[in-house]
Design an enzyme around this catalytic site. Structure first.
Site, PDB file in Angstrom:
ATOM      1  N   CYS A   1       2.763   8.608  10.249  1.00 37.09           N
ATOM      2  CA  CYS A   1       2.014   9.678  10.913  1.00 37.09           C
ATOM      3  C   CYS A   1       0.736   9.153  11.569  1.00 37.09           C
ATOM      4  CB  CYS A   1       1.672  10.779   9.928  1.00 37.09           C
ATOM      5  SG  CYS A   1       0.998  10.161   8.387  1.00 37.09           S
TER       6      CYS A   1
ATOM      7  N   ASN B   1       0.801  -1.219   0.000  1.00 34.92           N
ATOM      8  CA  ASN B   1       0.000   0.000   0.000  1.00 34.92           C
ATOM      9  C   ASN B   1       0.836   1.271   0.000  1.00 34.92           C
ATOM     10  OD1 ASN B   1       0.396  -1.364   2.653  1.00 34.92           O
ATOM     11  ND2 ASN B   1      -0.255   0.616   3.437  1.00 34.92           N
TER      12      ASN B   1
HETATM   13  C1  LIG Z   1      -6.208  -0.478   4.076  1.00 34.04           C
HETATM   14  C2  LIG Z   1      -5.385  -1.718   4.225  1.00 34.04           C
HETATM   15  C3  LIG Z   1      -5.656  -2.661   5.222  1.00 34.04           C
HETATM   16  C4  LIG Z   1      -6.729  -2.437   6.278  1.00 34.04           C
HETATM   17  O1  LIG Z   1      -8.014  -2.529   5.725  1.00 34.04           O
HETATM   18  P1  LIG Z   1      -9.305  -2.114   6.603  1.00 34.04           P
HETATM   19  O2  LIG Z   1     -10.455  -2.607   5.801  1.00 34.04           O
HETATM   20  O3  LIG Z   1      -9.249  -0.641   6.703  1.00 34.04           O
HETATM   21  O4  LIG Z   1      -9.191  -2.819   7.910  1.00 34.04           O
HETATM   22  C5  LIG Z   1      -4.898  -3.811   5.268  1.00 34.04           C
HETATM   23  N1  LIG Z   1      -3.928  -4.035   4.362  1.00 34.04           N
HETATM   24  C6  LIG Z   1      -3.633  -3.170   3.373  1.00 34.04           C
HETATM   25  C7  LIG Z   1      -2.558  -3.488   2.392  1.00 34.04           C
HETATM   26  C8  LIG Z   1      -4.347  -1.982   3.278  1.00 34.04           C
HETATM   27  O5  LIG Z   1      -4.056  -1.113   2.295  1.00 34.04           O
END
Ligand SMILES: *Cc1c(COP(=O)(O)O)cnc(C)c1O
Length: 393
Positions: free
Chosen positions: A328, A153
């Site tokens: 952050c 991400n």
């Molecule tokens: C956003 C994200 C999560 C968490 O997802 P939620 O539905 O907000 O709990 C987990 N892993 C990755 C790679 C993400 O981008």
């Protein structure tokens, strides 16, 4: 007031109007409890959940009964990792994963480590890629589970899931993936890739927040999980609690749209990302492009600006909404664990911005944001005595 251009698509996405339209009746007229099948209200809610379960399963090459609806990826990952670790404890207590995973994985693994499990976190190279042969070497007779994200991400690098899963299965190890940044963005198929457990969430693919799913393989092999939540026995007993019917309808609609539009959208986003990158790197010196050049998410661009503080740069650009490279979210000044893992020194990690491009990003947005970045970086560098010193060398 003009709202800033949104370029934080890896943090969350807006709900697509088509997804919202599918959801709306299930808040009001069709508000039934999907378990109350003695009357029309429950029957229509149950039918909507069934349809969504088929949409989700079809989107990832699964069967409907292999989908467990959850509140999102974090919950799905906790269920997958804790559930598989505890259910397979008699066979072994060793789990292999990677240093660049999301906190939802890393913190769950850290907690399991305090409960007697043994965790190996593989390093990555400068592009954020993991070495499959290092994975093979890390497996022991006590390894029961492997956990690798589909795509990162922060820097967008993808993992070779099919290859890693093949290695895991050859040693009888279950293969779980955080597919939050994979489903609807990259070709993803649990059959083709050999995935046993996959977590994903609606709000990263133009669906609502607070709903997601876990894919749990039911054939060849049947994956057993220790339930993490007890109650009325919903979702095959794996996730008790009244189903979030409008949310589940939204997830179904969102994933179906994302997969239908994947090919055209990823080509469009790749072109936009390359344009944004080119318009910045051709006009500024000392910019590092992070993540793998080709094995990557189309709509993610991570750039590190030497001599720049990312937070200051963001403050200098109020007309764009994006994320910096420090952790952050935890309120700390530590550089992100992902940027550290790819070998960025702390100062460069602090000078990092993540640009997230998505369904509603236009070429005009890209051009406006690249102009803002070039102007702000040039200005901040001009003001910086450290930058002057560096240039004078
Ligand atoms: C956003 C994200 C999560 C968490 O997802 P939620 O539905 O907000 O709990 C987990 N892993 C990755 C790679 C993400 O981008």
């Amino acid at each position: 007031m003009k709202r800033p251009i949104y370029m934080d698509i890896q943090a969350t996405t807006p709900v697509d109007r088509r997804v919202l339209d599918a959801m709306l009746p299930y808040f009001t007229d069709r508000f039934g409890n999907a378990s109350s099948k003695s009357h029309l209200y429950g029957i229509e809610a149950d039918a909507a959940v069934r349809h969504a379960r088929e949409q989700v399963a079809a989107a990832i090459g699964a069967k409907p009964h292999e989908i467990v609806f959850t509140s999102g990826s974090t919950e799905a990952l906790n269920l997958a990792i804790r559930g598989a670790a505890v259910a397979n404890r008699a066979r072994g207590e060793h789990i292999v994963s990677c240093v660049t995973e999301h906190p939802a994985v890393l913190d769950t693994l850290a907690d399991l480590a305090t409960k007697g499990f043994s965790i190996t976190l593989l390093p990555v190279d400068a592009n954020g890629a993991v070495d499959p042969s290092a994975f093979e070497r890390a497996l022991t007779a006590r390894t029961v589970l492997a956990v690798f994200m589909a795509a990162n991400n922060e820097i967008g690098t993808t993992h070779p899931l099919a290859e890693l899963a093949r290695i895991a299965h050859a040693r009888g190890v279950l293969f779980s993936t955080d597919a939050t940044q994979g489903v609807g963005k990259l070709p993803f198929d649990v059959g083709r890739d050999g995935i046993d457990l996959a977590a994903f969430t609606a709000h990263k693919m133009y669906g609502p927040k607070g709903v997601g799913a876990l894919y749990v393989r039911r054939t060849d092999p049947i994956v057993h999980l220790d339930r993490q939540q007890h109650g009325g026995g919903h979702e095959h007993g794996l996730r008790s609690g009244t189903l979030n019917v409008p949310g589940i309808v939204g997830l179904g609609a969102a994933v179906e749209l994302a997969v239908a539009e994947l090919a055209t959208e990823s080509a469009r986003l790749t072109a936009l990302r390359l344009r944004l990158c080119e318009r910045i790197t051709s006009r500024l010196t000392d910019v590092r492009v992070n993540g793998h050049p080709t094995q990557r998410l189309p709509g993610n661009l991570s750039l590190s600006f030497a001599g720049i503080d990312g937070e200051a740069l963001m403050m200098d650009m109020p007309d764009v909404a994006l994320s910096s490279g420090s952790a952050c979210h935890s309120g700390s000044l530590e550089p992100s664990h992902v940027l550290t893992a790819i070998g960025l020194p702390a100062d460069l990690a602090h000078g990092t911005l993540r640009f997230g491009l998505g369904r509603f990003t236009t070429e005009a947005d890209v051009d406006a944001v690249s102009d803002m970045v070039v102007a702000s970086v040039a200005r901040l560098r001009d003001l910086s005595p450290l930058w002057e010193l560096r240039k004078g060398r």
